[in-house]
Design a protein around this motif. Structure first.
Motif, PDB file in Angstrom:
ATOM      1  N   GLY A 287       0.786  -1.226   0.000  1.00 11.20           N
ATOM      2  CA  GLY A 287       0.000   0.000   0.000  1.00 11.20           C
ATOM      3  C   GLY A 287       0.813   1.268   0.000  1.00 11.20           C
ATOM      4  N   ALA A 288       2.066   1.231  -0.447  1.00 11.82           N
ATOM      5  CA  ALA A 288       2.917   2.420  -0.398  1.00 11.82           C
ATOM      6  C   ALA A 288       3.798   2.503  -1.626  1.00 11.82           C
ATOM      7  CB  ALA A 288       3.786   2.390   0.859  1.00 11.82           C
ATOM      8  N   SER A 289       4.252   3.741  -1.914  1.00 12.81           N
ATOM      9  CA  SER A 289       5.240   3.933  -2.965  1.00 12.81           C
ATOM     10  C   SER A 289       6.596   3.481  -2.440  1.00 12.81           C
ATOM     11  CB  SER A 289       5.307   5.409  -3.360  1.00 12.81           C
ATOM     12  OG  SER A 289       5.799   6.181  -2.280  1.00 12.81           O
ATOM     13  N   VAL A 290       7.599   3.474  -3.307  1.00 11.43           N
ATOM     14  CA  VAL A 290       8.937   3.071  -2.879  1.00 11.43           C
ATOM     15  C   VAL A 290       9.449   3.997  -1.783  1.00 11.43           C
ATOM     16  CG1 VAL A 290      11.338   2.873  -3.600  1.00 11.43           C
ATOM     17  CG2 VAL A 290       9.527   1.965  -5.065  1.00 11.43           C
ATOM     18  N   ALA A 291       9.332   5.311  -1.983  1.00 16.98           N
ATOM     19  CA  ALA A 291       9.830   6.278  -0.998  1.00 16.98           C
ATOM     20  C   ALA A 291       9.084   6.166   0.328  1.00 16.98           C
ATOM     21  CB  ALA A 291       9.718   7.693  -1.552  1.00 16.98           C
ATOM     22  N   ASN A 292       7.766   6.048   0.277  1.00 15.17           N
ATOM     23  CA  ASN A 292       6.981   5.946   1.504  1.00 15.17           C
ATOM     24  C   ASN A 292       7.226   4.624   2.228  1.00 15.17           C
ATOM     25  OD1 ASN A 292       5.865   8.473   1.165  1.00 15.17           O
ATOM     26  ND2 ASN A 292       4.043   7.726   0.116  1.00 15.17           N
ATOM     27  N   ALA A 293       7.411   3.553   1.450  1.00 19.60           N
ATOM     28  CA  ALA A 293       7.739   2.262   2.062  1.00 19.60           C
ATOM     29  C   ALA A 293       9.067   2.359   2.803  1.00 19.60           C
ATOM     30  CB  ALA A 293       7.800   1.169   0.996  1.00 19.60           C
ATOM     31  N   TYR A 294      10.046   3.021   2.211  1.00 22.61           N
ATOM     32  CA  TYR A 294      11.344   3.219   2.846  1.00 22.61           C
ATOM     33  C   TYR A 294      11.188   3.994   4.156  1.00 22.61           C
ATOM     34  CZ  TYR A 294      16.117   4.881   3.601  1.00 22.61           C
ATOM     35  OH  TYR A 294      17.341   5.179   4.161  1.00 22.61           O
ATOM     36  N   ASN A 295      10.382   5.066   4.137  1.00 21.18           N
ATOM     37  CA  ASN A 295      10.186   5.895   5.329  1.00 21.18           C
ATOM     38  C   ASN A 295       9.535   5.112   6.465  1.00 21.18           C
ATOM     39  OD1 ASN A 295      11.327   8.158   4.148  1.00 21.18           O
ATOM     40  ND2 ASN A 295       9.375   8.924   3.365  1.00 21.18           N
ATOM     41  N   ILE A 296       8.514   4.319   6.147  1.00 21.83           N
ATOM     42  CA  ILE A 296       7.828   3.574   7.202  1.00 21.83           C
ATOM     43  C   ILE A 296       8.728   2.471   7.757  1.00 21.83           C
ATOM     44  CG2 ILE A 296       6.693   1.938   5.637  1.00 21.83           C
ATOM     45  CD1 ILE A 296       5.278   3.344   8.914  1.00 21.83           C
ATOM     46  N   LEU A 297       9.546   1.851   6.922  1.00 18.70           N
ATOM     47  CA  LEU A 297      10.488   0.833   7.390  1.00 18.70           C
ATOM     48  C   LEU A 297      11.500   1.439   8.356  1.00 18.70           C
ATOM     49  CD1 LEU A 297      11.075  -1.124   4.057  1.00 18.70           C
ATOM     50  CD2 LEU A 297      10.043  -2.061   6.142  1.00 18.70           C
ATOM     51  N   VAL A 298      12.001   2.637   8.030  1.00 20.51           N
ATOM     52  CA  VAL A 298      12.946   3.316   8.915  1.00 20.51           C
ATOM     53  C   VAL A 298      12.276   3.648  10.248  1.00 20.51           C
ATOM     54  CG1 VAL A 298      14.282   5.435   9.260  1.00 20.51           C
ATOM     55  CG2 VAL A 298      14.395   4.236   7.073  1.00 20.51           C
ATOM     56  N   ALA A 299      11.039   4.189  10.196  1.00 17.81           N
ATOM     57  CA  ALA A 299      10.327   4.565  11.425  1.00 17.81           C
ATOM     58  C   ALA A 299      10.073   3.354  12.315  1.00 17.81           C
ATOM     59  CB  ALA A 299       9.019   5.261  11.075  1.00 17.81           C
ATOM     60  N   ILE A 300       9.635   2.245  11.718  1.00 16.58           N
ATOM     61  CA  ILE A 300       9.395   1.025  12.496  1.00 16.58           C
ATOM     62  C   ILE A 300      10.698   0.545  13.144  1.00 16.58           C
ATOM     63  CG2 ILE A 300       8.767  -1.416  12.348  1.00 16.58           C
ATOM     64  CD1 ILE A 300       6.796  -0.668  10.137  1.00 16.58           C
ATOM     65  N   ALA A 301      11.783   0.591  12.376  1.00 19.12           N
ATOM     66  CA  ALA A 301      13.076   0.155  12.908  1.00 19.12           C
ATOM     67  C   ALA A 301      13.498   1.012  14.092  1.00 19.12           C
ATOM     68  CB  ALA A 301      14.139   0.208  11.806  1.00 19.12           C
ATOM     69  N   VAL A 302      13.298   2.339  14.016  1.00 22.07           N
ATOM     70  CA  VAL A 302      13.691   3.228  15.110  1.00 22.07           C
ATOM     71  C   VAL A 302      12.889   2.908  16.372  1.00 22.07           C
ATOM     72  CG1 VAL A 302      13.732   5.613  15.928  1.00 22.07           C
ATOM     73  CG2 VAL A 302      14.456   5.092  13.597  1.00 22.07           C
ATOM     74  N   VAL A 303      11.560   2.834  16.250  1.00 18.48           N
ATOM     75  CA  VAL A 303      10.697   2.615  17.417  1.00 18.48           C
ATOM     76  C   VAL A 303      11.018   1.279  18.088  1.00 18.48           C
ATOM     77  CG1 VAL A 303       8.326   2.242  18.182  1.00 18.48           C
ATOM     78  CG2 VAL A 303       8.837   4.089  16.576  1.00 18.48           C
ATOM     79  N   ILE A 304      11.091   0.219  17.292  1.00 22.97           N
ATOM     80  CA  ILE A 304      11.319  -1.106  17.869  1.00 22.97           C
ATOM     81  C   ILE A 304      12.728  -1.212  18.466  1.00 22.97           C
ATOM     82  CG2 ILE A 304      11.443  -3.572  17.353  1.00 22.97           C
ATOM     83  CD1 ILE A 304       9.379  -3.130  15.169  1.00 22.97           C
ATOM     84  N   THR A 305      13.708  -0.604  17.794  1.00 21.95           N
ATOM     85  CA  THR A 305      15.087  -0.703  18.254  1.00 21.95           C
ATOM     86  C   THR A 305      15.297  -0.001  19.586  1.00 21.95           C
ATOM     87  OG1 THR A 305      15.882  -0.815  15.972  1.00 21.95           O
ATOM     88  CG2 THR A 305      17.488  -0.215  17.649  1.00 21.95           C
ATOM     89  N   MET A 306      14.638   1.126  19.804  1.00 31.68           N
ATOM     90  CA  MET A 306      14.891   1.904  21.009  1.00 31.68           C
ATOM     91  C   MET A 306      14.398   1.212  22.279  1.00 31.68           C
ATOM     92  SD  MET A 306      16.739   4.354  20.293  1.00 31.68           S
ATOM     93  CE  MET A 306      17.447   4.731  18.688  1.00 31.68           C
ATOM     94  N   VAL A 307      13.465   0.255  22.162  1.00 28.82           N
ATOM     95  CA  VAL A 307      12.987  -0.466  23.349  1.00 28.82           C
ATOM     96  C   VAL A 307      14.127  -1.220  24.034  1.00 28.82           C
ATOM     97  CG1 VAL A 307      11.442  -2.280  24.186  1.00 28.82           C
ATOM     98  CG2 VAL A 307      10.612  -0.607  22.522  1.00 28.82           C
ATOM     99  N   PRO A 308      14.882  -2.078  23.334  1.00 28.66           N
ATOM    100  CA  PRO A 308      15.985  -2.770  24.023  1.00 28.66           C
ATOM    101  C   PRO A 308      17.081  -1.832  24.498  1.00 28.66           C
ATOM    102  CG  PRO A 308      16.016  -3.253  21.666  1.00 28.66           C
ATOM    103  CD  PRO A 308      14.715  -2.592  21.957  1.00 28.66           C
ATOM    104  N   PHE A 309      17.266  -0.694  23.819  1.00 25.50           N
ATOM    105  CA  PHE A 309      18.296   0.244  24.279  1.00 25.50           C
ATOM    106  C   PHE A 309      17.877   0.940  25.569  1.00 25.50           C
ATOM    107  CE2 PHE A 309      19.799  -0.429  20.012  1.00 25.50           C
ATOM    108  CZ  PHE A 309      21.174  -0.454  20.197  1.00 25.50           C
TER     109      PHE A 309
END
Length: 470
Positions: free
Chosen positions: A343-365
């Motif tokens: 449901g996303a363009s290439v650029a928007n898919a990239y942005n949402i993948l980065v955002a998900i990675a940031v949110v999930i990653t910061m929990v263990p940190f």
């Protein structure tokens, strides 16, 4: 891994060339943000890793530290979230690599807006990296090493071209003092979270502590050398991109190659863009392989502890690798390639993948920094984690850690600064970017995927606990 391998591992996991392009798009103020993020996240993180790995030098890194500090459930959840945080990371970094492949020939540019190309590229590379890591770290480490070495070539090219362009044409960006002041615009604040996220990586090798030669001595030395290298590369690279092209012309996906192409065109130099693009691709593939190798050790340790099915704690009979963990990492990474693109363009898919990675990653940190604070009350090693006498006698290691061991106040302060910075990055990542046309879908993907992964982690922990009690 020896000292050289460890330094290269920290470099390839600590530096991602794609963030240089992202930073340049925010102008000279990004240089200030780079420095603040390095000061407020990388330094507390590196010193926390040095301190905790000296006290608890066991395979599993912060999984072990969190388990000792807050119990088995918290330890498992931190390991689980770190492991799954790599799932959106893989397609994001491989999307960036795939965009740079398109610079190799003009005929390839037509694929720039083709989601099928990016999906196919990411799946192909992830499959190869998974197989390589199953075959063993002695073989897979060469992908990490090549990635670290390859990273320097485009970085040096952009630095040289930036200064050459400045000498011939003047700076493409105004470096007036007012332009260094960070603004509170939404797009700039979202960028802050990415910069904070970009400085993680120094915790990665501690997950493989038992596979590092003289880990208690080499980890601190490698971290100190890599820390200076990471900060210098990010700041100098961003500065030189701004010398070469206006900040408005730098994009997330291909800004670095774009800056090289723009500058070489003005200087009438041919072939350099294609040459640099090859090494940008190699460096990002190497980074993906390094994180796959490190993160796969977490479900392996959880399998040994009985929190995951026993198969995760099994070694391959021939290659002696945690092949079930590696295979699961690769397969779930491929799943996220498709989920992020839906449901996303290439650029928007990239942005949402980065955002998900940031949110999930910061929990263990946040768990890691909280463990740094809480474990100051512990005065000795648990018996099962006690280091051997040879490691204890390492005066070189002691010289690196004496300042954090001398006072619990210093250690608690480092943990508090790091925790606050990680929490701040998490909050910023929840804000949809202004250019996102489907903000509700963006939030649904971000919050839904995060909540689902946390719930799945709790379910797996209690399932394993029930299995062990039978």
């Amino acid at each position: 891994m020896g000292f050289r391998d460890l330094v290269l591992f920290y470099v390839v996991t600590g530096i991602s060339l794609r963030w240089i392009a992202t930073a340049a798009g925010h102008g000279p103020s990004s240089l200030v943000i780079w420095f603040l993020a390095w000061l407020l996240l990388y330094i507390p993180l590196a010193l926390s890793v040095i301190h905790l790995s000296s006290r608890y030098p066991a395979e599993g890194g912060f999984y072990v530290w969190t388990k000792i500090a807050f119990g088995e459930q918290a330890g498992f959840l931190s390991a689980w979230m770190y492991w799954v945080s790599n799932l959106p990371y893989f397609p994001a970094v491989l999307y960036f690599a795939g965009s740079n492949v398109l610079f190799l020939h003009p005929a390839l540019h037509r694929y720039a807006q083709k989601p099928a190309y990016f999906v196919a590229f990411s799946v192909f590379i992830l499959t190869g990296l998974t197989l390589l890591n199953i075959l063993g770290l002695n073989l897979a480490k060469w992908a990490h090493n090549l990635g670290a070495i390859a990273m320097w070539i485009p970085a040096v090219i952009i630095v040289v071209l930036g200064f050459v362009a400045w000498r011939h044409f003047g700076s493409a960006t105004s470096f007036a003092p007012r332009n260094f002041l960070p603004t509170a615009r939404v797009q700039d604040m979202l960028f802050w979270s990415i910069v904070i996220f970009s400085f993680i990586g120094c915790e990665s090798a501690s997950l493989m502590a038992e596979e590092i030669k003289d880990a208690r001595r080499n980890i601190p030395r490698a971290l100190l050398l890599a820390g200076v290298t990471v900060a210098l590369c990010y700041m100098l690279g961003t500065f030189c991109v701004l010398l070469a092209i206006p900040s408005a012309e730098s994009s997330n996906l291909d800004g670095l190659a774009q800056a090289i192409a723009h500058t070489t065109s003005r200087l009438h130099l041919g072939g350099i863009t294609q040459f640099a693009a090859i090494f940008i691709v190699i460096s990002n593939i190497g980074a993906a392989g390094a994180y796959l190798a490190a993160a796969a050790r977490l479900p392996f340790v959880a399998g040994l502890d009985g929190h995951l099915p026993a198969a995760f704690g099994k070694l391959h009979p021939r290659y002696k690798t945690p092949w079930v963990s590696v295979l699961a990492q690769g397969l779930f990474g491929i799943l996220f390639v498709f989920l992020g693109q839906a449901g996303a363009s290439v650029a928007n898919a990239y942005n949402i993948l980065v955002a998900i990675a940031v949110v999930i990653t910061m929990v263990p940190f946040m768990f890691l920094f909280a463990s740094m604070i809480r474990l100051q009350n512990r005065t000795r090693f648990p018996d099962q984690l006690a280091p051997n006498s040879a490691s204890d006698s390492s005066t070189s290691f002691t010289s690196f850690t004496s300042f954090t061991s001398s006072t619990s106040f210093t250690s608690r302060l480092l943990g508090l600064i790091g925790f606050a910075t990680a929490a701040f990055a998490t909050f910023l990542s929840l804000i949809p970017p202004p250019e996102e046309p489907h903000k509700l879908l963006y939030l649904a993907k971000l919050l839904g995927s995060t909540a689902a992964l946390i719930a799945l982690g709790f379910f797996l922990f209690h399932l394993g606990k029930r299995r062990n009690s039978q």
